[in-house]
Design an enzyme around this catalytic site. Structure first.
Site, PDB file in Angstrom:
ATOM      1  CG  HIS A  64      -2.358   0.946   1.006  1.00 37.13           C
ATOM      2  ND1 HIS A  64      -2.163   1.939   0.197  1.00 37.13           N
ATOM      3  CD2 HIS A  64      -3.128   1.514   2.207  1.00 37.13           C
ATOM      4  CE1 HIS A  64      -3.202   2.649   1.059  1.00 37.13           C
ATOM      5  NE2 HIS A  64      -3.687   2.337   1.765  1.00 37.13           N
TER       6      HIS A  64
ATOM      7  CG  HIS B 245      -4.315   1.056  -8.275  1.00 35.37           C
ATOM      8  ND1 HIS B 245      -5.270   0.634  -7.988  1.00 35.37           N
ATOM      9  CD2 HIS B 245      -3.752   1.477  -7.204  1.00 35.37           C
ATOM     10  CE1 HIS B 245      -5.604   1.845  -6.611  1.00 35.37           C
ATOM     11  NE2 HIS B 245      -4.561   2.563  -6.536  1.00 35.37           N
TER      12      HIS B 245
ATOM     13  CG  ASP C 259       3.327   4.315  -3.524  1.00 32.79           C
ATOM     14  OD1 ASP C 259       2.491   3.093  -3.733  1.00 32.79           O
ATOM     15  OD2 ASP C 259       3.330   4.858  -3.134  1.00 32.79           O
TER      16      ASP C 259
HETATM   17  C1  SDX Z   1      -1.076   2.163  -3.095  1.00 25.44           C
HETATM   18  O1  SDX Z   1      -6.654   0.927  -3.214  1.00 25.44           O
HETATM   19  C2  SDX Z   1      -5.667   1.646  -3.298  1.00 25.44           C
HETATM   20  O2  SDX Z   1      -6.284   2.719  -3.532  1.00 25.44           O
HETATM   21  C3  SDX Z   1      -3.865   2.361  -3.264  1.00 25.44           C
HETATM   22  C4  SDX Z   1      -3.272   3.631  -3.370  1.00 25.44           C
HETATM   23  C5  SDX Z   1      -4.474   4.494  -2.652  1.00 25.44           C
HETATM   24  O3  SDX Z   1      -3.698   5.904  -3.186  1.00 25.44           O
HETATM   25  O4  SDX Z   1      -4.313   4.695  -1.598  1.00 25.44           O
HETATM   26  O5  SDX Z   1      -3.790   3.521  -4.837  1.00 25.44           O
HETATM   27  C6  SDX Z   1      -2.080   3.559  -3.155  1.00 25.44           C
HETATM   28  O6  SDX Z   1      -0.940   1.410  -2.064  1.00 25.44           O
HETATM   29  C7  SDX Z   1      -0.522   1.686  -4.799  1.00 25.44           C
HETATM   30  C8  SDX Z   1       0.223   0.505  -4.845  1.00 25.44           C
HETATM   31  C9  SDX Z   1       1.266   0.673  -4.122  1.00 25.44           C
HETATM   32  N1  SDX Z   1       1.789  -0.939  -4.264  1.00 25.44           N
HETATM   33  C10 SDX Z   1       2.775  -1.250  -5.129  1.00 25.44           C
HETATM   34  O7  SDX Z   1       3.095  -0.768  -5.845  1.00 25.44           O
HETATM   35  C11 SDX Z   1       3.473  -2.707  -4.335  1.00 25.44           C
HETATM   36  C12 SDX Z   1       3.623  -3.665  -5.965  1.00 25.44           C
HETATM   37  N2  SDX Z   1       1.981  -3.993  -6.897  1.00 25.44           N
HETATM   38  C13 SDX Z   1       1.389  -5.221  -6.213  1.00 25.44           C
HETATM   39  O8  SDX Z   1       1.868  -5.342  -5.146  1.00 25.44           O
HETATM   40  C14 SDX Z   1       0.161  -5.292  -6.970  1.00 25.44           C
HETATM   41  O9  SDX Z   1      -0.118  -4.848  -8.124  1.00 25.44           O
HETATM   42  C15 SDX Z   1      -1.351  -4.365  -6.106  1.00 25.44           C
HETATM   43  C16 SDX Z   1      -1.077  -4.807  -4.339  1.00 25.44           C
HETATM   44  C17 SDX Z   1      -1.329  -3.019  -5.603  1.00 25.44           C
HETATM   45  C18 SDX Z   1      -2.118  -5.030  -6.232  1.00 25.44           C
HETATM   46  O10 SDX Z   1      -2.007  -6.089  -6.460  1.00 25.44           O
HETATM   47  P1  SDX Z   1      -3.261  -7.545  -7.619  1.00 25.44           P
HETATM   48  O11 SDX Z   1      -5.147  -7.329  -6.574  1.00 25.44           O
HETATM   49  O12 SDX Z   1      -2.950  -8.828  -7.049  1.00 25.44           O
HETATM   50  O13 SDX Z   1      -3.436  -6.564  -8.587  1.00 25.44           O
HETATM   51  P2  SDX Z   1      -3.712  -7.235  -9.949  1.00 25.44           P
HETATM   52  O14 SDX Z   1      -4.939  -8.281  -9.777  1.00 25.44           O
HETATM   53  O15 SDX Z   1      -3.654  -6.114 -11.189  1.00 25.44           O
HETATM   54  O16 SDX Z   1      -2.725  -8.447 -10.277  1.00 25.44           O
HETATM   55  C19 SDX Z   1      -2.906  -9.104 -12.018  1.00 25.44           C
HETATM   56  C20 SDX Z   1      -2.123 -10.192 -12.195  1.00 25.44           C
HETATM   57  C21 SDX Z   1      -1.386 -10.589 -11.027  1.00 25.44           C
HETATM   58  O17 SDX Z   1      -0.817 -11.822 -11.027  1.00 25.44           O
HETATM   59  P3  SDX Z   1      -2.061 -13.379 -11.617  1.00 25.44           P
HETATM   60  O18 SDX Z   1      -2.633 -13.483 -10.550  1.00 25.44           O
HETATM   61  O19 SDX Z   1      -2.878 -12.605 -12.637  1.00 25.44           O
HETATM   62  O20 SDX Z   1      -1.161 -14.676 -11.936  1.00 25.44           O
HETATM   63  O21 SDX Z   1      -0.159  -9.310 -11.913  1.00 25.44           O
HETATM   64  C22 SDX Z   1       0.107  -9.615 -10.844  1.00 25.44           C
HETATM   65  C23 SDX Z   1      -1.032 -10.072  -9.988  1.00 25.44           C
HETATM   66  O22 SDX Z   1       0.690 -11.113  -9.250  1.00 25.44           O
HETATM   67  N3  SDX Z   1       1.222  -8.230 -10.609  1.00 25.44           N
HETATM   68  C24 SDX Z   1       2.137  -8.312 -10.619  1.00 25.44           C
HETATM   69  C25 SDX Z   1       2.257  -6.575 -10.306  1.00 25.44           C
HETATM   70  N4  SDX Z   1       1.306  -6.733  -9.264  1.00 25.44           N
HETATM   71  C26 SDX Z   1      -0.433  -7.610  -9.872  1.00 25.44           C
HETATM   72  N5  SDX Z   1       3.364  -8.539 -10.654  1.00 25.44           N
HETATM   73  C27 SDX Z   1       4.452  -8.600 -10.854  1.00 25.44           C
HETATM   74  N6  SDX Z   1       5.217  -7.086 -10.385  1.00 25.44           N
HETATM   75  C28 SDX Z   1       3.573  -6.003  -9.816  1.00 25.44           C
HETATM   76  N7  SDX Z   1       3.839  -4.895  -9.384  1.00 25.44           N
END
Ligand code: SDX
Length: 393
Positions: A229, A270, A328
């Site tokens: 997050h 995201h 971020d």
């Molecule tokens: C914030 O919610 C908000 O509004 C939050 C925020 C705010 O202003 O409050 O916007 C702030 O928290 C932004 C996010 C910051 N976090 C990061 O940058 C950490 C890296 N990002 C990941 O941890 C991830 O993207 C999440 C946690 C943010 C979202 O994860 P999800 O819900 O799994 O995303 P998704 O469903 O779109 O993922 C699709 C696929 C998944 O793989 P499969 O299950 O389909 O095989 O993409 C993969 C994910 O594992 N994936 C990534 C990835 N993010 C998602 N793979 C590699 N690198 C990444 N960064």
């Protein structure tokens, strides 16, 4: 998200909630606070105008803004006894751990804050926490570097005052750079609110029990800290520094795609945006402006980040999974250039998001139908059974 949800408020914290504050279109990459596009607010307003908008629902007139600023300035100092909380922490405590503790402690100083039925009390609580977060966050930084706390200066505007408390010392008058102060002010606008993200939902859930709002904000800070997050900005800069050179980008992209590797590209992806996070674009522009102002336009980290973004956005994995830079991704680079240490990045995020948390907290509590949040569950555990005496187990 503009449709009318009908739901039992008891599910408020579980499935979804209705709000008038922030609108996100994840597919189009759009973000609006009270109907105003983030791009216009970032360009035409300052953080305090945005704070006023998020809570009141309208941008302030000149007179309204003057009164708002004056009220905030009355609350910028913290109780002298609150400063003693810092002494209880080790100097190397993470500033987010310190902020969780000190902001939570505010609830011990303002018992009336829990009386949210009274509009006046809610207004004072909003102004108090908005005014004190810069002071508390700056004190966490000063404590970590062993420098004296700096008292707020009401002759400076909100963000300039924060920079004075962060970077000023009693030895000389701090003169903020207006270009850098404007950039930081815009960073605060970009982080101010974001619908029902994890930390906002935490504040809503904690607040739904009627807990003191400062204790609820402390809970929001704790949730925001996580690297998935708000902690991603700190994790992203650490990741860029670990990558170190454009020649190693491919290795990290490969790791990010490897299902057996827990590594995720920090600052990418995201829960809601399946397009470019509009804040990331504005953050990259702000980063460019700050680096230019500081004569750092050939910053290795900025070039590395842009190359990483270019490669990732062309990679079939990221394209197919709709993974784009989020707020971020560039945030750490620009904050670092502003002289903010990595450990403070998420504190800055919390400082800004406090406005959103308080606005959402108040929206929930003034909803006639609100009830205490009570997430329900689908039980998938053991079927009913009898206890076997321990000697027979
Ligand atoms: C914030 O919610 C908000 O509004 C939050 C925020 C705010 O202003 O409050 O916007 C702030 O928290 C932004 C996010 C910051 N976090 C990061 O940058 C950490 C890296 N990002 C990941 O941890 C991830 O993207 C999440 C946690 C943010 C979202 O994860 P999800 O819900 O799994 O995303 P998704 O469903 O779109 O993922 C699709 C696929 C998944 O793989 P499969 O299950 O389909 O095989 O993409 C993969 C994910 O594992 N994936 C990534 C990835 N993010 C998602 N793979 C590699 N690198 C990444 N960064």
């Amino acid at each position: 998200s503009t449709g009318n949800f009908t739901f039992d408020p008891g599910f408020l914290s579980t499935a979804s909630c209705q709000s008038k504050i922030t609108y996100i279109d994840g597919d189009k990459g759009e973000l609006m606070y009270r109907g105003y596009p983030i791009e216009q607010l970032a360009e035409k307003c300052d953080f305090l105008e945005t704070a006023y908008l998020l809570r009141e629902g309208e941008l302030p007139t000149v007179k309204q803004k003057e009164a708002f600023v004056k009220s905030i300035q009355r609350h910028t100092m913290v109780h002298e006894q609150l400063t003693r909380f810092y002494q209880g922490f080790r100097r190397d405590a993470h500033p987010m751990a310190v902020c969780v503790g000190v902001v939570g402690a505010l609830s011990a100083f303002y018992h009336d804050a829990a009386d949210f039925s009274d509009q006046e009390h809610r207004t004072v609580s909003f102004h108090r926490i908005l005014a004190k977060m810069p002071t508390i966050v700056a004190m966490a930084y000063k404590y970590s570097v062993g420098e004296p706390f700096m008292y707020p200066r009401n002759d400076l505007d909100y963000t300039e005052n924060f920079m004075h408390m962060m970077f000023g010392t009693p030895c000389e008058k701090y003169v903020p750079n207006p270009v850098l102060a404007k950039a930081l002010d815009r960073i605060l606008i970009l982080h101010a609110d974001h619908e029902q993200n994890a930390s906002t939902s935490t504040v809503r859930l904690a607040g739904s029990s009627g807990a003191n709002p400062f204790a609820c904000i402390s809970a929001g800070i704790a949730c925001l800290w996580g690297p998935a997050h708000g902690g991603a900005n700190e994790a992203c800069l650490n990741m860029l520094e670990e990558i170190g050179d454009v020649s190693r980008v491919g290795e990290y992209i490969k790791r990010a795609k490897d299902k057996n590797d827990s590594f995720k590209l920090m600052g990418f992806g995201h829960r809601v945006y399946k397009n470019y996070d509009p804040r990331a674009k504005l953050m990259r522009e702000t980063c460019h402006e700050v680096l230019h102002e500081l004569g750092l336009h050939d910053s290795k980290l900025f070039k590395l980040a842009m190359e990483l973004e270019r490669i990732a956005l062309e990679d079939p994995y990221f394209v197919e999974k709709k993974l784009y830079p989020n707020v971020d991704f560039y945030s750490g680079i620009v904050q670092s250039a502003l002289g903010i240490p990595t450990s403070m990045f998420t504190c800055i995020f919390a400082l800004a998001r406090t406005v959103g948390w308080m606005s959402q907290w108040e929206e929930m509590l003034t909803d006639a139908d609100y009830k205490i949040g009570r997430p329900r569950q689908l039980y998938v555990g053991a079927a009913k059974r009898d206890v076997t005496p321990i000697g027979l187990r």
